[in-house]
Design a protein around this motif. Structure first.
Motif, short mmCIF file in Angstrom:
data_model
loop_
_atom_site.label_atom_id
_atom_site.label_comp_id
_atom_site.label_asym_id
_atom_site.label_seq_id
_atom_site.Cartn_x
_atom_site.Cartn_y
_atom_site.Cartn_z
N MET A 1 -27.41 52.00 -1.98
CA MET A 1 -27.03 52.57 -0.69
C MET A 1 -26.91 54.07 -0.80
O MET A 1 -26.29 54.59 -1.74
N GLN A 2 -27.46 54.80 0.15
CA GLN A 2 -27.40 56.24 0.12
C GLN A 2 -25.96 56.73 0.28
O GLN A 2 -25.13 56.08 0.91
N ILE A 3 -25.72 57.94 -0.28
CA ILE A 3 -24.37 58.50 -0.24
C ILE A 3 -23.91 58.70 1.20
O ILE A 3 -22.80 58.31 1.57
N LYS A 4 -24.75 59.29 2.02
CA LYS A 4 -24.39 59.56 3.41
C LYS A 4 -24.07 58.26 4.15
O LYS A 4 -23.09 58.17 4.89
N GLN A 5 -24.88 57.24 3.94
CA GLN A 5 -24.66 55.96 4.59
C GLN A 5 -23.35 55.33 4.16
O GLN A 5 -22.60 54.79 4.98
N LYS A 6 -23.05 55.42 2.86
CA LYS A 6 -21.81 54.83 2.36
C LYS A 6 -20.59 55.54 2.96
O LYS A 6 -19.60 54.89 3.32
N ILE A 7 -20.66 56.84 3.10
CA ILE A 7 -19.56 57.59 3.71
C ILE A 7 -19.40 57.19 5.17
O ILE A 7 -18.28 56.97 5.66
N GLU A 8 -20.52 57.09 5.90
CA GLU A 8 -20.46 56.71 7.31
C GLU A 8 -19.85 55.32 7.48
O GLU A 8 -19.04 55.10 8.39
N GLU A 9 -20.23 54.39 6.63
CA GLU A 9 -19.68 53.05 6.73
C GLU A 9 -18.18 53.05 6.43
O GLU A 9 -17.40 52.34 7.08
N TYR A 10 -17.77 53.85 5.47
CA TYR A 10 -16.34 53.96 5.16
C TYR A 10 -15.58 54.54 6.35
O TYR A 10 -14.51 54.04 6.73
N LEU A 11 -16.12 55.56 6.96
CA LEU A 11 -15.48 56.17 8.11
C LEU A 11 -15.44 55.21 9.30
O LEU A 11 -14.47 55.18 10.06
N GLY A 12 -16.49 54.40 9.44
CA GLY A 12 -16.54 53.43 10.54
C GLY A 12 -15.50 52.34 10.39
O GLY A 12 -14.97 51.84 11.38
N ARG A 13 -15.21 51.95 9.16
CA ARG A 13 -14.21 50.90 8.93
C ARG A 13 -12.79 51.43 9.15
O ARG A 13 -11.89 50.68 9.50
N GLY A 14 -12.58 52.71 8.89
CA GLY A 14 -11.23 53.27 8.96
C GLY A 14 -10.78 53.54 10.38
O GLY A 14 -11.57 53.67 11.30
N LYS A 15 -9.47 53.65 10.53
CA LYS A 15 -8.89 53.93 11.85
C LYS A 15 -8.18 55.29 11.87
O LYS A 15 -7.68 55.70 12.91
N LYS A 16 -8.14 55.97 10.72
CA LYS A 16 -7.44 57.25 10.66
C LYS A 16 -8.25 58.34 11.36
O LYS A 16 -9.48 58.33 11.35
N ALA A 17 -7.53 59.29 11.93
CA ALA A 17 -8.18 60.38 12.66
C ALA A 17 -8.73 61.44 11.72
O ALA A 17 -9.64 62.19 12.07
N THR A 18 -8.16 61.53 10.51
CA THR A 18 -8.62 62.53 9.54
C THR A 18 -8.87 61.87 8.20
O THR A 18 -8.36 60.78 7.91
N VAL A 19 -9.63 62.58 7.36
CA VAL A 19 -9.93 62.08 6.03
C VAL A 19 -9.99 63.26 5.06
O VAL A 19 -10.50 64.34 5.41
N GLY A 20 -9.45 63.07 3.87
CA GLY A 20 -9.45 64.13 2.87
C GLY A 20 -10.70 64.10 2.01
O GLY A 20 -11.32 63.04 1.81
N LEU A 21 -11.07 65.27 1.47
CA LEU A 21 -12.26 65.35 0.62
C LEU A 21 -12.09 64.49 -0.63
O LEU A 21 -13.02 63.81 -1.06
N GLU A 22 -10.89 64.49 -1.20
CA GLU A 22 -10.65 63.67 -2.40
C GLU A 22 -10.82 62.19 -2.10
O GLU A 22 -11.30 61.42 -2.94
N GLU A 23 -10.42 61.78 -0.90
CA GLU A 23 -10.57 60.38 -0.49
C GLU A 23 -12.05 59.99 -0.46
O GLU A 23 -12.42 58.89 -0.90
N LEU A 24 -12.88 60.89 0.02
CA LEU A 24 -14.31 60.61 0.06
C LEU A 24 -14.90 60.60 -1.35
O LEU A 24 -15.78 59.79 -1.66
N GLU A 25 -14.41 61.48 -2.20
CA GLU A 25 -14.90 61.53 -3.58
C GLU A 25 -14.58 60.23 -4.32
O GLU A 25 -15.38 59.76 -5.15
N ARG A 26 -13.42 59.65 -4.02
CA ARG A 26 -13.03 58.40 -4.70
C ARG A 26 -13.96 57.23 -4.38
O ARG A 26 -13.99 56.25 -5.12
N LEU A 27 -14.69 57.33 -3.28
CA LEU A 27 -15.65 56.27 -2.95
C LEU A 27 -16.71 56.12 -4.03
O LEU A 27 -17.33 55.07 -4.16
N PHE A 28 -16.91 57.18 -4.80
CA PHE A 28 -18.00 57.18 -5.78
C PHE A 28 -17.50 57.22 -7.21
O PHE A 28 -18.25 57.52 -8.13
N ASP A 29 -16.21 56.91 -7.40
CA ASP A 29 -15.68 56.80 -8.76
C ASP A 29 -16.44 55.72 -9.51
O ASP A 29 -16.62 54.60 -9.02
#
Length: 352
Positions: A1-29
């Motif tokens: 899965m492409q990086i951009k697509q994985k981030i979009e899917e993560y954002l789509g599942r979430g309900k928070k109004a904001t997201v931190g850069l570190e939170e996005l980085e942890r998706l790819f640990d």
């Protein structure tokens, strides 16, 4: 899965109004995603307006200077979701239909997509089946898990993508619990008459009527076992193989919201008439109180009431509206047997 697509899917599942850069980085640990590729993907989402930088949070020093915190633009994310659906649909097996996902929440698509892609791979190799198969067998063929269709939401997903009928799946239900009247069955075979079937919700009523089945005009007496009848009724044609006969089904259950709901849901499979003479006899007794916790099934009640005279409709509505109910046990064994064997019962059937 492409990086951009994985981030979009993560954002789509979430309900928070904001997201931190570190939170996005942890998706790819633990993944092999290149830091540069990750940064470019986040920058691209910012450029497209999906991510909006929170200025007060600051930015990284290293280009492309990502923000430490972003607001999530749900409307842009939805537009991206729609584009993704169009793109994915082009590559899927033509039998898989995604139309519904354009209207449903994105979370539904994100949850279903891994299964859809797995099924797509199977269909592209094996094609649509030419023979029917039990649900566990087909489930294992599609996903490697024999319980997926029946127990893990697979049937609902296959209906969402309009594959259920095309996959020729035989539902695996418990056997239908029925007693057969040989005399009535023989009569049906000799003069090509119809077969009558009575379904009763509770075991007590089944046992009360069983001794007089052979003297009735009915071919079978079926024990519905509460909610189970909604699934088990699909087994009838296999257990009573008489496709050249006209089959008429009648149902008698508890006169409460739940009993009416069961009748309504089972009736979605085949025409199922309320056994009005039994219900009328129940209404002649005082109703009990104690089902206030049951939720009204408005559609079921609206379909049920027209089978009764206006006075009886008012009785039923008043009973249910006050938290009352009439269980099948309101009628004694003797009453049940007399009603089933009375000429009035058959006269009522002939009028339907």
């Amino acid at each position: 899965m492409q990086i951009k697509q994985k981030i979009e899917e993560y954002l789509g599942r979430g309900k928070k109004a904001t997201v931190g850069l570190e939170e996005l980085e942890r998706l790819f640990d633990g993944s092999e995603a290149e830091p540069r590729a990750f940064a470019e993907a986040v920058a691209g989402l910012e450029q497209s307006g999906v991510l909006l930088a929170v200025k007060s949070a600051g930015r990284t020093i290293r280009p492309p200077q990502l923000a430490y915190r972003y607001r999530v633009n749900k409307s842009r994310l939805q537009a991206s979701h729609i584009r993704q659906l169009h793109q994915v649909r082009l590559g899927l097996h033509p039998a898989i239909q995604l139309d519904g996902y354009f209207a449903w929440p994105e979370q539904q698509w994100l949850a279903d997509r891994p299964w859809i892609e797995r099924i797509d791979r199977v269909l592209k190799v094996e094609g649509l089946p030419q023979r029917s198969a039990p649900a566990p067998e087909r489930s294992y063929q599609l996903t490697g898990n024999e319980k997926w269709i029946a127990e893990l939401g697979g049937e609902a997903l296959l209906r969402r993508v309009q594959l259920w009928d095309a996959l020729r799946i035989q539902p695996v239900a418990d056997p239908l619990m029925l007693a057969v009247n040989p005399a009535a069955l023989g009569a049906a075979a000799s003069d090509d008459s119809r077969c009558l079937h009575l379904i009763v919700e509770n075991k007590t009523t089944f046992q009360a009527l069983l001794p007089v089945l052979s003297g009735s005009a009915f071919s079978t007496l079926i024990y519905g076992c509460g909610n189970k009848i909604t699934g088990n009724l699909s087994m009838f044609a296999l257990q009573f193989p008489a496709p050249d006969r006209e089959h008429r089904f009648f149902y008698f259950g508890d006169l409460d919201h739940e009993g009416i709901r069961i009748w309504h849901e089972a009736g979605a499979q085949r025409e199922l008439l309320p056994a009005v003479p039994f219900y009328e006899a129940c209404l002649a007794h005082a109703w009990a109180i104690g089902k206030e916790y049951q939720r009204p099934a408005e559609a079921a009640l609206a379909a049920f009431l027209p089978f009764f005279a206006e006075v009886q409709q008012q009785q039923i509505a008043q009973c249910l509206g006050s938290g009352g109910y009439c269980p099948q046990e309101t009628l004694s064994t003797r009453q049940l047997q007399q009603i089933w064997g009375s000429p009035a019962w058959m006269q009522w059937i002939e009028s339907k």
